[in-house]
Design an enzyme around this catalytic site. Structure first.
Site, PDB file in Angstrom:
ATOM      1  N   THR A  76      56.353 -45.624   5.259  1.00  0.00           N
ATOM      2  CA  THR A  76      54.971 -46.109   5.363  1.00  0.00           C
ATOM      3  C   THR A  76      54.111 -45.621   4.197  1.00  0.00           C
ATOM      4  O   THR A  76      54.373 -44.551   3.627  1.00  0.00           O
ATOM      5  CB  THR A  76      54.366 -45.614   6.693  1.00  0.00           C
ATOM      6  OG1 THR A  76      52.967 -45.890   6.697  1.00  0.00           O
ATOM      7  CG2 THR A  76      54.544 -44.119   6.890  1.00  0.00           C
ATOM      8  N   ASP A  77      53.040 -46.363   3.930  1.00  0.00           N
ATOM      9  CA  ASP A  77      52.074 -45.925   2.915  1.00  0.00           C
ATOM     10  C   ASP A  77      51.237 -44.735   3.400  1.00  0.00           C
ATOM     11  O   ASP A  77      50.574 -44.073   2.598  1.00  0.00           O
ATOM     12  CB  ASP A  77      51.160 -47.080   2.485  1.00  0.00           C
ATOM     13  CG  ASP A  77      50.338 -47.688   3.614  1.00  0.00           C
ATOM     14  OD1 ASP A  77      50.466 -47.249   4.785  1.00  0.00           O
ATOM     15  OD2 ASP A  77      49.547 -48.621   3.327  1.00  0.00           O
ATOM     16  N   GLU A  78      51.281 -44.454   4.716  1.00  0.00           N
ATOM     17  CA  GLU A  78      50.426 -43.379   5.249  1.00  0.00           C
ATOM     18  C   GLU A  78      50.829 -41.999   4.725  1.00  0.00           C
ATOM     19  O   GLU A  78      50.047 -41.058   4.811  1.00  0.00           O
ATOM     20  CB  GLU A  78      50.442 -43.376   6.780  1.00  0.00           C
ATOM     21  CG  GLU A  78      49.929 -44.671   7.355  1.00  0.00           C
ATOM     22  CD  GLU A  78      49.409 -44.555   8.777  1.00  0.00           C
ATOM     23  OE1 GLU A  78      49.275 -43.440   9.291  1.00  0.00           O
ATOM     24  OE2 GLU A  78      49.123 -45.612   9.357  1.00  0.00           O
ATOM     25  N   TYR A  86      51.798 -38.360  12.839  1.00  0.00           N
ATOM     26  CA  TYR A  86      52.721 -39.463  12.517  1.00  0.00           C
ATOM     27  C   TYR A  86      53.067 -39.460  11.031  1.00  0.00           C
ATOM     28  O   TYR A  86      54.252 -39.453  10.656  1.00  0.00           O
ATOM     29  CB  TYR A  86      52.098 -40.813  12.911  1.00  0.00           C
ATOM     30  CG  TYR A  86      52.785 -42.001  12.262  1.00  0.00           C
ATOM     31  CD1 TYR A  86      54.077 -42.360  12.634  1.00  0.00           C
ATOM     32  CD2 TYR A  86      52.153 -42.746  11.260  1.00  0.00           C
ATOM     33  CE1 TYR A  86      54.729 -43.434  12.017  1.00  0.00           C
ATOM     34  CE2 TYR A  86      52.789 -43.811  10.651  1.00  0.00           C
ATOM     35  CZ  TYR A  86      54.074 -44.156  11.029  1.00  0.00           C
ATOM     36  OH  TYR A  86      54.717 -45.212  10.418  1.00  0.00           O
ATOM     37  N   LYS A 127      56.666 -38.817   9.099  1.00  0.00           N
ATOM     38  CA  LYS A 127      57.302 -39.795   8.207  1.00  0.00           C
ATOM     39  C   LYS A 127      57.495 -39.192   6.814  1.00  0.00           C
ATOM     40  O   LYS A 127      58.504 -39.429   6.151  1.00  0.00           O
ATOM     41  CB  LYS A 127      56.474 -41.083   8.123  1.00  0.00           C
ATOM     42  CG  LYS A 127      56.467 -41.918   9.386  1.00  0.00           C
ATOM     43  CD  LYS A 127      57.823 -42.470   9.786  1.00  0.00           C
ATOM     44  CE  LYS A 127      58.311 -43.565   8.867  1.00  0.00           C
ATOM     45  NZ  LYS A 127      59.583 -44.191   9.388  1.00  0.00           N
ATOM     46  N   GLY A 131      40.538 -37.428  12.356  1.00  0.00           N
ATOM     47  CA  GLY A 131      41.249 -37.402  11.068  1.00  0.00           C
ATOM     48  C   GLY A 131      41.527 -38.779  10.489  1.00  0.00           C
ATOM     49  O   GLY A 131      42.410 -38.931   9.643  1.00  0.00           O
TER      50      GLY A 131
HETATM   51  P1  NAD Z   1      57.859 -49.842  16.749  1.00  0.00           P
HETATM   52  O1  NAD Z   1      57.224 -48.665  17.395  1.00  0.00           O
HETATM   53  O2  NAD Z   1      57.408 -51.212  17.114  1.00  0.00           O
HETATM   54  O3  NAD Z   1      59.443 -49.813  17.006  1.00  0.00           O
HETATM   55  C1  NAD Z   1      60.205 -48.637  16.909  1.00  0.00           C
HETATM   56  C2  NAD Z   1      61.566 -48.908  17.531  1.00  0.00           C
HETATM   57  O4  NAD Z   1      62.348 -47.707  17.403  1.00  0.00           O
HETATM   58  C3  NAD Z   1      61.500 -49.230  19.028  1.00  0.00           C
HETATM   59  O5  NAD Z   1      62.331 -50.344  19.317  1.00  0.00           O
HETATM   60  C4  NAD Z   1      62.011 -47.967  19.688  1.00  0.00           C
HETATM   61  O6  NAD Z   1      62.659 -48.219  20.931  1.00  0.00           O
HETATM   62  C5  NAD Z   1      62.972 -47.439  18.638  1.00  0.00           C
HETATM   63  N1  NAD Z   1      63.179 -45.981  18.737  1.00  0.00           N
HETATM   64  C6  NAD Z   1      62.217 -45.022  18.866  1.00  0.00           C
HETATM   65  N2  NAD Z   1      62.782 -43.804  18.943  1.00  0.00           N
HETATM   66  C7  NAD Z   1      64.121 -43.993  18.830  1.00  0.00           C
HETATM   67  C8  NAD Z   1      65.236 -43.115  18.820  1.00  0.00           C
HETATM   68  N3  NAD Z   1      65.085 -41.780  18.941  1.00  0.00           N
HETATM   69  N4  NAD Z   1      66.479 -43.640  18.671  1.00  0.00           N
HETATM   70  C9  NAD Z   1      66.645 -44.991  18.559  1.00  0.00           C
HETATM   71  N5  NAD Z   1      65.629 -45.865  18.577  1.00  0.00           N
HETATM   72  C10 NAD Z   1      64.384 -45.373  18.708  1.00  0.00           C
HETATM   73  O7  NAD Z   1      57.738 -49.592  15.187  1.00  0.00           O
HETATM   74  P2  NAD Z   1      57.515 -50.637  13.996  1.00  0.00           P
HETATM   75  O8  NAD Z   1      56.074 -50.897  13.858  1.00  0.00           O
HETATM   76  O9  NAD Z   1      58.456 -51.758  14.177  1.00  0.00           O
HETATM   77  O10 NAD Z   1      57.963 -49.731  12.765  1.00  0.00           O
HETATM   78  C11 NAD Z   1      59.329 -49.701  12.343  1.00  0.00           C
HETATM   79  C12 NAD Z   1      59.444 -48.754  11.155  1.00  0.00           C
HETATM   80  O11 NAD Z   1      58.605 -49.211  10.105  1.00  0.00           O
HETATM   81  C13 NAD Z   1      58.996 -47.332  11.462  1.00  0.00           C
HETATM   82  O12 NAD Z   1      59.858 -46.440  10.797  1.00  0.00           O
HETATM   83  C14 NAD Z   1      57.584 -47.247  10.892  1.00  0.00           C
HETATM   84  O13 NAD Z   1      57.273 -45.940  10.496  1.00  0.00           O
HETATM   85  C15 NAD Z   1      57.712 -48.175   9.694  1.00  0.00           C
HETATM   86  N6  NAD Z   1      56.477 -48.848   9.251  1.00  0.00           N
HETATM   87  C16 NAD Z   1      55.695 -49.520  10.154  1.00  0.00           C
HETATM   88  C17 NAD Z   1      54.574 -50.215   9.697  1.00  0.00           C
HETATM   89  C18 NAD Z   1      53.699 -51.008  10.629  1.00  0.00           C
HETATM   90  O14 NAD Z   1      52.646 -51.500  10.219  1.00  0.00           O
HETATM   91  N7  NAD Z   1      54.061 -51.186  11.898  1.00  0.00           N
HETATM   92  C19 NAD Z   1      54.247 -50.188   8.332  1.00  0.00           C
HETATM   93  C20 NAD Z   1      55.059 -49.472   7.459  1.00  0.00           C
HETATM   94  C21 NAD Z   1      56.188 -48.824   7.918  1.00  0.00           C
HETATM   95  O1  DAU Z   2      49.877 -48.227   7.021  1.00  0.00           O
HETATM   96  C1  DAU Z   2      51.083 -48.416   7.705  1.00  0.00           C
HETATM   97  C2  DAU Z   2      50.933 -47.964   9.138  1.00  0.00           C
HETATM   98  O2  DAU Z   2      50.133 -48.937   9.790  1.00  0.00           O
HETATM   99  C3  DAU Z   2      52.250 -47.781   9.867  1.00  0.00           C
HETATM  100  O3  DAU Z   2      52.984 -46.754   9.248  1.00  0.00           O
HETATM  101  C4  DAU Z   2      52.019 -47.444  11.338  1.00  0.00           C
HETATM  102  O4  DAU Z   2      53.251 -47.369  12.019  1.00  0.00           O
HETATM  103  C5  DAU Z   2      51.163 -48.535  11.943  1.00  0.00           C
HETATM  104  O5  DAU Z   2      50.874 -48.223  13.290  1.00  0.00           O
HETATM  105  C6  DAU Z   2      49.878 -48.706  11.148  1.00  0.00           C
HETATM  106  O6  DAU Z   2      49.027 -47.552  11.301  1.00  0.00           O
HETATM  107  P1  DAU Z   2      47.437 -47.695  11.501  1.00  0.00           P
HETATM  108  O7  DAU Z   2      46.927 -46.475  12.142  1.00  0.00           O
HETATM  109  O8  DAU Z   2      46.794 -48.151  10.227  1.00  0.00           O
HETATM  110  O9  DAU Z   2      47.442 -48.957  12.515  1.00  0.00           O
HETATM  111  P2  DAU Z   2      46.585 -49.279  13.820  1.00  0.00           P
HETATM  112  O10 DAU Z   2      46.875 -50.704  14.162  1.00  0.00           O
HETATM  113  O11 DAU Z   2      46.753 -48.264  14.876  1.00  0.00           O
HETATM  114  O12 DAU Z   2      45.100 -49.202  13.284  1.00  0.00           O
HETATM  115  C7  DAU Z   2      44.659 -50.011  12.214  1.00  0.00           C
HETATM  116  C8  DAU Z   2      43.216 -49.652  11.938  1.00  0.00           C
HETATM  117  O13 DAU Z   2      42.425 -50.100  13.036  1.00  0.00           O
HETATM  118  C9  DAU Z   2      42.986 -48.164  11.829  1.00  0.00           C
HETATM  119  O14 DAU Z   2      41.977 -47.932  10.858  1.00  0.00           O
HETATM  120  C10 DAU Z   2      42.465 -47.766  13.203  1.00  0.00           C
HETATM  121  C11 DAU Z   2      41.728 -49.008  13.661  1.00  0.00           C
HETATM  122  N1  DAU Z   2      41.727 -49.271  15.118  1.00  0.00           N
HETATM  123  C12 DAU Z   2      42.910 -49.254  15.772  1.00  0.00           C
HETATM  124  C13 DAU Z   2      42.948 -49.499  17.131  1.00  0.00           C
HETATM  125  C14 DAU Z   2      44.270 -49.473  17.874  1.00  0.00           C
HETATM  126  C15 DAU Z   2      40.534 -49.560  15.763  1.00  0.00           C
HETATM  127  O15 DAU Z   2      39.459 -49.582  15.152  1.00  0.00           O
HETATM  128  N2  DAU Z   2      40.571 -49.812  17.099  1.00  0.00           N
HETATM  129  C16 DAU Z   2      41.719 -49.769  17.826  1.00  0.00           C
HETATM  130  O16 DAU Z   2      41.695 -49.982  19.068  1.00  0.00           O
END
Ligand code: NAD
Ligand code: DAU
Length: 358
Positions: A136-138, A162, A166, A295
């Site tokens: 992730t970019d985070e 988180y 990562k 944070g």
């Molecule tokens: P998600 O939470 O939707 O899915 C995670 C999956 O991993 C689930 O199916 C869960 O059952 C499985 N899992 C969790 N713990 C496990 C374990 N111990 N063993 C096996 N499986 C397990 O997550 P996502 O949003 O699909 O993200 C997938 C990957 O991409 C993550 O590594 C996340 O950090 C990264 N990522 C997500 C985003 C985003 O915007 N969602 C952006 C950049 C990177």
């Molecule tokens: O940047 C990549 C990341 O993006 C991934 O690594 C994470 O797995 C993914 O969850 C996501 O993280 P964010 O914290 O950016 O996503 P989230 O959807 O939780 O929140 C997006 C923005 O919206 C953030 O600034 C918080 C805000 N937010 C979120 C929720 C759930 C709100 O204002 N209200 C809300 O109810």
């Protein structure tokens, strides 16, 4: 040939598996999908693959070394793509332990199993093997409003449990390459959105809440900026890295779509006003400002020039096209939403698998 995907029942992992098995260049290659089916894992995402022998689903934990060894020995994947993680920042603030267990310890465990497997391969299989880590970019922390976007050389400054977990996993992956020569690649991607996104994250939460006449909670002033990428573009970036990425390299992936949260929520409301008009007027009436996330990172932005230059990858969707598709998908999949909201998908998992692993 076979690939092993971890976390392939989650949001991005399931999109990746579906895209892989639909892709002209990839559809003949089997996917072994290892997922623990936590609250975020949903086999309904993969319902269209029922009975398809190219998809082998295994319920199990990346922390289970014996299971990993068995899967790697049985299926002999040519690559491992590691999506499995705890992924929600708010959950990491309330309970960081599971993030350390899966994202840090689990990644370590997986790397060790994969290293043993890789060492056992004969020469040509060994040199073509890849481990791809989805990150992730985070990990780069928060940007000032006028600062340049994150490049791959940006220092690591994670701010949430988180992102710290990562970041730790990224460092482990890097070290396993540097010390043991494991052929790894890593991608650090910005915020994804699209089908099968669990409605705890901003975009799906706002859509499903609006449709249920619930409030749309914006944290703080809502001027935090994220760089949004449609999920199938993330999947195509990972395929490009797997096909052409250089071992040991990191690739930043983003959509050049920086938007403040308020704008995102107003865009969703406007699309719903158009596609599912409400008798009481605009959905924007449901917007409320709530206490900010502790944070809370103010701004993320990805400089994706390296992957564009080296691998020829570019996103196919603009934000306008991607968000319209996404809102339509949620409108067309009320059953998926209802199943997630009722917890019905969890009941099915319990019925199918009980407490055991497959
Ligand atoms: P998600 O939470 O939707 O899915 C995670 C999956 O991993 C689930 O199916 C869960 O059952 C499985 N899992 C969790 N713990 C496990 C374990 N111990 N063993 C096996 N499986 C397990 O997550 P996502 O949003 O699909 O993200 C997938 C990957 O991409 C993550 O590594 C996340 O950090 C990264 N990522 C997500 C985003 C985003 O915007 N969602 C952006 C950049 C990177
Ligand atoms: O940047 C990549 C990341 O993006 C991934 O690594 C994470 O797995 C993914 O969850 C996501 O993280 P964010 O914290 O950016 O996503 P989230 O959807 O939780 O929140 C997006 C923005 O919206 C953030 O600034 C918080 C805000 N937010 C979120 C929720 C759930 C709100 O204002 N209200 C809300 O109810």
């Amino acid at each position: 040939m076979t690939i092993l995907v971890t976390g392939g029942a989650g949001f991005i992992g399931s999109n990746f598996v579906l895209d892989w098995l639909a892709g002209v260049d990839t559809r003949d290659e089997r996917v072994v999908n290892l997922d623990a089916l936590t609250y975020a894992g949903n086999l309904a995402n993969l319902a269209s693959l029922a009975g398809d022998s190219r998809h082998v689903f295994v319920k199990g934990d990346i922390g289970d070394r014996a299971l990993l060894d068995q899967l790697l020995a049985t299926h002999r994947p040519r690559a491992v793509l590691h999506f499995a993680a705890e992924s929600h920042v708010d959950r990491s603030i309330h309970g960081p332990g599971e993030f350390m267990r899966t994202n840090v310890q689990g990644t370590f465990n997986l790397l060790e199993a994969v290293r043993a497997h890789w060492m056992s391969l004969p020469g040509d299989e060994r040199s073509s093997f890849r481990f791809h880590h989805v990150s992730t970019d985070e990990v780069y922390g928060s940007l000032a409003p006028d600062a340049p976007a994150f490049t791959e050389a940006h220092p690591y400054e994670p701010n949430s449990p988180y992102s710290a977990s990562k970041a730790a996993s990224d460092h482990l992956v890097r070290a396993w390459h540097h010390t043991y020569g494991l052929p790894v690649t890593t991608s650090n991607c910005s915020n994804n959105y699209g089908p099968y996104h669990f409605p705890e994250k901003l975009i799906p939460l706002m859509i499903v809440n609006a449709l249920a006449d619930k409030s749309l909670p914006i944290y703080g002033d809502g001027m935090q900026v994220r760089d949004w990428l449609y999920v199938s573009d993330h999947c195509s970036a990972i395929r490009a890295v797997l096909a052409r990425g250089r071992p040991g390299q990191v690739y930043n992936v983003g959509g050049w779509n920086e938007k403040p949260n308020r704008e995102i929520v107003h865009t969703i409301c406007a699309l719903l006003d158009e596609l599912r008009p409400h008798t009481q007027g605009t959905y924007a009436r449901l917007i409320t400002h709530v206490t900010d996330r502790p944070g809370h990172d103010r701004r993320y932005a990805i400089d994706a020039r390296k992957i564009e230059r080296e691998l020829g990858w570019r996103p196919a969707e603009t934000f306008e096209s991607g968000i319209r598709k996404t809102v339509r998908w949620y409108l067309d999949h009320a059953d998926w939403v209802a199943n997630v909201q009722s917890g019905g998908y969890r009941d099915w998992v319990q019925q199918q698998y009980g407490a055991s692993t497959a």
